[in-house]
Scaffold this motif. Structure first.
Motif, PDB file in Angstrom:
ATOM      1  N   LEU A   1       0.833  -1.202   0.000  1.00  0.00           N
ATOM      2  CA  LEU A   1       0.000   0.000   0.000  1.00  0.00           C
ATOM      3  C   LEU A   1       0.869   1.254   0.000  1.00  0.00           C
ATOM      4  CD1 LEU A   1      -2.720  -1.191   2.530  1.00  0.00           C
ATOM      5  CD2 LEU A   1      -3.100  -0.651   0.133  1.00  0.00           C
ATOM      6  N   ILE A   2       1.896   1.243   0.829  1.00  0.00           N
ATOM      7  CA  ILE A   2       2.788   2.407   0.899  1.00  0.00           C
ATOM      8  C   ILE A   2       3.492   2.601  -0.446  1.00  0.00           C
ATOM      9  CG2 ILE A   2       4.871   3.327   1.984  1.00  0.00           C
ATOM     10  CD1 ILE A   2       3.893   1.853   4.569  1.00  0.00           C
ATOM     11  N   ALA A   3       3.954   1.476  -1.013  1.00  0.00           N
ATOM     12  CA  ALA A   3       4.594   1.563  -2.327  1.00  0.00           C
ATOM     13  C   ALA A   3       3.648   2.217  -3.322  1.00  0.00           C
ATOM     14  CB  ALA A   3       4.993   0.173  -2.795  1.00  0.00           C
ATOM     15  N   GLY A   4       2.368   1.831  -3.240  1.00  0.00           N
ATOM     16  CA  GLY A   4       1.367   2.392  -4.141  1.00  0.00           C
ATOM     17  C   GLY A   4       1.214   3.891  -3.948  1.00  0.00           C
ATOM     18  N   VAL A   5       1.125   4.306  -2.699  1.00  0.00           N
ATOM     19  CA  VAL A   5       0.962   5.730  -2.418  1.00  0.00           C
ATOM     20  C   VAL A   5       2.142   6.504  -2.999  1.00  0.00           C
ATOM     21  CG1 VAL A   5       0.897   7.463  -0.586  1.00  0.00           C
ATOM     22  CG2 VAL A   5      -0.420   5.341  -0.337  1.00  0.00           C
TER      23      VAL A   5
END
Lengths: 207, 639
Positions: free
Chosen positions: B33-37
């Protein structure tokens, strides 16, 4: 090169020069076909197993198919001073494999007979457990004979082989003894096995 | 952006952030999720419009459901009916109404409020199951309850699609589009309701019937061709096919995949399917999480931070409250109820679909929908955090109470004591002896005809190449006590023994060997014990031959036993020189000579006609004869 570094040698090599192999200690031949179910024999075996000078030899574990290695067994017998057999009494006798062991290993010409003197001078010791109570092994008990009488074939084996017959070690009523009582018997057994190596034979006159 | 560059960005982000997140104890989901953000259009903007990728990524959820289906036997599903319909139904209805109520208090008209309630009642299958998996909770009561709810949510989407348009209050925008994803506008939408119903039934029938009667012969055919990648392709084909069928009739593709998995759960290909599809699941789910992360509209978050924080916290607390209450009503212990409630307290991927659908249908305004979409995405991102928080609190609460052991009984076909690789003529006999003695075994074999035959005899055999570590792991080798290798391939046997020994130093490994050389090879590669496949049988035949040649049975048996002993001894004696060809040949010649000598000696003792055999009393007989003669002479002399 310092002479500190020496190749490891088998300690028995130290006895080179002796004509006869060094003998010592107790050969404890245990015969129980279902040791996993036996509380008494397990307790006794455990008590004797760790003792210095005792070679523990579980017959049913070594020869599950009854295919006894005669030569190997005879070497074992020759290498020990005291031959101890431990077994539960089955139908007033030893379990089948122990009888087979005597039949196959203790041969004429080896253990007895005109040229058979391999066992002469050694001690034979029997440790036996019974399910029935002590009072059953009596002229007036339901087994009608004493345990000593049932062990006569072993005693006579010792006699014929020129061995010293030790007073047997007996645990009666093995099935009904509780853990505490078995522990006490095991300690008694351990002491007895220990004494076989140190104390003089029960009856030096023997044969 | 060119495809390769896009792949580079996605993979790079995942490879960098996931291990870091794991190392920090945050779990892989949060990492994705963080990578996505970070790579999303609202931060570094490395990836832009990503609706295509989103669709592709959603396929990860489909695969996830398929894999779960594979683990669920129909009987288990029936056992779970209370969790699914009772607990799940109550959750959907309860959460919808609660959220609708709060929304009305906030001033929304009742129709819109109800729509919002329904949309937000959905939780995220992907995030929940992945998080529970990572915590090892999925097989336990918590995992099962959560799973039941998620399953019902998948079902509940269907009536929602029917219900939502009736709540329209706003004039729908001219053409909303982007509603095709989860079955909004299906190919049968124009049909009358009864025909739609029939189509749905027909689609389910195709999946169940096809899975039962069509897939197995096809797989058998492919397995016989022994092309691993085609098997994988076929497995993917099933999942894609089923998902397409379901989408056509407007059902959730994930639900269809789940159904297909359940149908195949009893099949012999279950393990292989699982192992083949597993890597796709991980990667596609990862992609899915990245797209969710990238979808968080940071500008919106920055513009209305308080509103959004309020929405997210309100949503999560409300969902937690409703779930916790219902779980307690259904008799769950407080700790388990809290765990389920925490796990499911986020909005789900269905919310995205339903939101765009409601906008299209004129139920929810576009601004509100955008706000809700952001809230759902943030709540999904917060789920792993919430789970970590829950664990901390739970630990504080019952530090003294010993940890609950998850009950795994219902889901798996057991934790095997023994894994048998290869169930041909050799493995079967060993296996039968072991199962007859009450040991549980899992059997892997790659001969499809053999499996077929055994299955007809009612034995549980799994199709698969046992030299694959992942398959062994799926079969439960980590919990097994012993591996028995009885493969019909010399090299593979050695290979399996070697890799298994390296991976599991404490495992007991027994192997069937071709001959003496193979036996040495296996021992050198870490087998604890070996048995030459022909040795005992040949010995038995030899013994029988002796008997037929006139030996008495016991004597023939003894002759066999003596031979066995000598052979085993020479096997051990020659073991150290194995590998040094010259020395081995010399030593084995030597051993053969010794063996001949010993056997001749035995033979002399066992000479036919001298029926006493080992009970050789010849010397005794002689001595007794001599003694009798002496005594006779003495008597003679005394006369």
């Amino acid at each position: 090169m310092t002479d500190q570094v020496q190749p490891k040698t088998d300690p028995s090599d130290a006895t080179t020069g002796l004509v006869t192999p060094a003998t010592s200690g107790v050969l404890l031949a245990l015969a129980h076909p279902a040791l996993e179910r036996s509380r008494a024999n397990r307790a006794l075996a455990k008590a004797a197993k760790g003792l210095e000078g005792v070679t523990f030899h579980d017959l049913y574990e070594t020869y599950p198919d009854f295919a006894i290695d005669i030569e190997a067994e005879q070497e074992k017998l020759m290498a020990h001073d005291v031959i101890a057999v431990q077994f539960p009494l089955y139908w007033y006798s030893t379990p089948a494999l122990l009888k087979e062991w005597f039949d196959l290993v203790w041969l004429h010409g080896f253990a007895y007979g005109l040229d058979g003197n391999a066992m002469a001078g050694k001690r034979l010791f029997a440790a036996c457990t019974t399910g029935g109570a002590a009072k059953a092994y009596h002229a007036h008990g339901y087994n009608r004979f004493t345990l000593d009488e049932y062990l006569r074939p072993l005693e006579q084996t010792a006699y014929l082989c020129g061995m010293v017959w030790e007073t047997p070690f007996v645990v009666h009523g093995a099935a009904t003894k509780d853990d505490e009582e078995l522990k006490a018997e095991a300690l008694r057994y351990r002491a007895r096995i220990g004494s076989l190596m140190t104390a003089p034979a029960d009856a030096e006159l023997g044969a | 952006m060119p495809f390769l560059l896009q792949a580079l960005v996605y993979l790079g982000a995942a490879v960098i952030s996931v291990p870091i997140a794991k190392r920090l104890g945050l779990g892989s989901v949060l990492g994705y999720l963080i990578a996505g953000v970070v790579i999303g259009p609202f931060a570094l903007s490395l990836v832009g419009e990503q609706t295509d990728i989103m669709k592709f990524a959603e396929f990860g959820v489909v695969i996830l459901l398929f894999l779960i289906g594979l683990e669920v036997q129909p009987s288990t599903l029936w056992d779970m009916r209370k969790a699914i319909f009772g607990f799940g139904g109550a959750q959907v209805v309860g959460t919808s109404l609660a959220i609708a109520g709060v929304s009305m208090l906030l001033g929304l008209p009742w129709q819109t409020a109800l729509a919002v309630g329904m949309v937000l009642a959905m939780s995220s299958t992907a995030i929940v199951l992945q998080t529970l998996d990572e915590k090892g909770l999925r097989q336990g009561p918590v995992g099962r309850a959560a799973f039941g709810i998620l399953l019902l949510q998948d079902l509940a989407v269907i009536p929602m699609f029917a219900l939502l348009p009736t709540l329209a209050t706003i004039a729908p925008p001219v053409h909303a589009g982007a509603v095709e994803t989860h079955g909004g506008a299906s190919l049968i939408a124009h049909l009358p309701p009864w025909a739609q119903g029939l189509s749905v039934l027909a689609a389910v029938g195709v999946v169940v019937g096809g899975g039962r009667y069509l897939v197995r012969p096809i797989f058998r055919f492919i397995a016989e061709a022994r092309l691993r990648e085609i098997f994988t392709a076929a497995a993917l084909l099933i999942v894609v096919g089923v998902a397409s069928i379901m989408q056509t009739v407007g059902l959730s593709p994930a639900l269809g995949a789940f159904l297909a998995g359940v149908v195949l759960a009893e099949s012999e290909f279950r393990r292989e399917l699982e192992t083949d599809i597993e890597p796709f699941r991980g990667l596609l789910l990862g992609l899915f999480f990245i797209t969710v992360g990238a979808g968080i509209d940071l500008k919106l978050v920055a513009a209305q931070p308080l509103v959004l924080i309020g929405l997210v916290l309100g949503l999560m607390i409300l969902k937690f409250g409703v779930l916790f209450g219902i779980a307690r009503l259904f008799g769950a212990p407080a700790r388990g109820a809290a765990a389920v409630a925490t796990a499911l307290a986020q909005g789900g991927e269905f919310a995205f679909v339903l939101l765009s659908f409601t906008v299209g249908a004129g139920v929810i305004g576009a601004t509100l929908a955008a706000l809700l979409t952001a809230a759902v995405a943030v709540s999904m991102a917060l789920t792993p955090v919430a789970m970590i928080l829950y664990e901390r609190i739970a630990q504080m609460f019952d530090a003294a109470i010993p940890k609950q052991i998850p009950d795994t009984g219902a889901f798996e076909d057991g934790e095997p004591d023994i894994i048998i690789a290869g169930f041909g003529r050799f493995g079967q006999i060993t296996g039968r002896l072991l199962t007859a003695n009450g040991f549980r075994s899992t059997v892997l074999d790659s001969d499809i005809e053999q499996i077929d035959l055994l299955r007809r005899f009612g034995r549980r055999v799994h199709y698969g190449d046992a030299t694959r570590m992942d398959l062994l792991r799926a079969a439960g080798i980590e919990r097994a006590r012993m591996l028995i290798v009885a493969l019909d391939d010399r090299e593979k046997t050695v290979e399996l023994v070697e890799t298994a020994r390296k991976a599991f130093p404490d495992l007991v490994i027994l192997a069937r060997a071709w001959d003496r050389r193979h036996a040495y090879d296996l021992l050198a590669n870490g087998a604890d014990a070996v048995e030459r496949e022909t040795f005992e049988a040949a010995l038995a035949l030899g013994t029988t031959a002796l008997q037929k040649l006139g030996y008495r049975a016991h004597r023939a048996h003894r002759a066999g036993a003596i031979f066995r002993r000598h052979d085993r001894k020479s096997f051990e004696d020659l073991r150290p020189v194995w590998g040094q060809e010259e020395a081995y040949i010399l030593a084995s010649r030597d051993a053969a000579q010794t063996m001949d000598k010993l056997l001749n000696a035995d033979l002399a003792r066992l000479r036919p006609g001298d029926a006493t055999g080992a009970w050789d009393t010849a010397s005794l007989d002689e001595e007794l004869k001599e003694r009798a003669e002496r005594e006779a002479a003495k008597r003679e002399a005394a006369k």
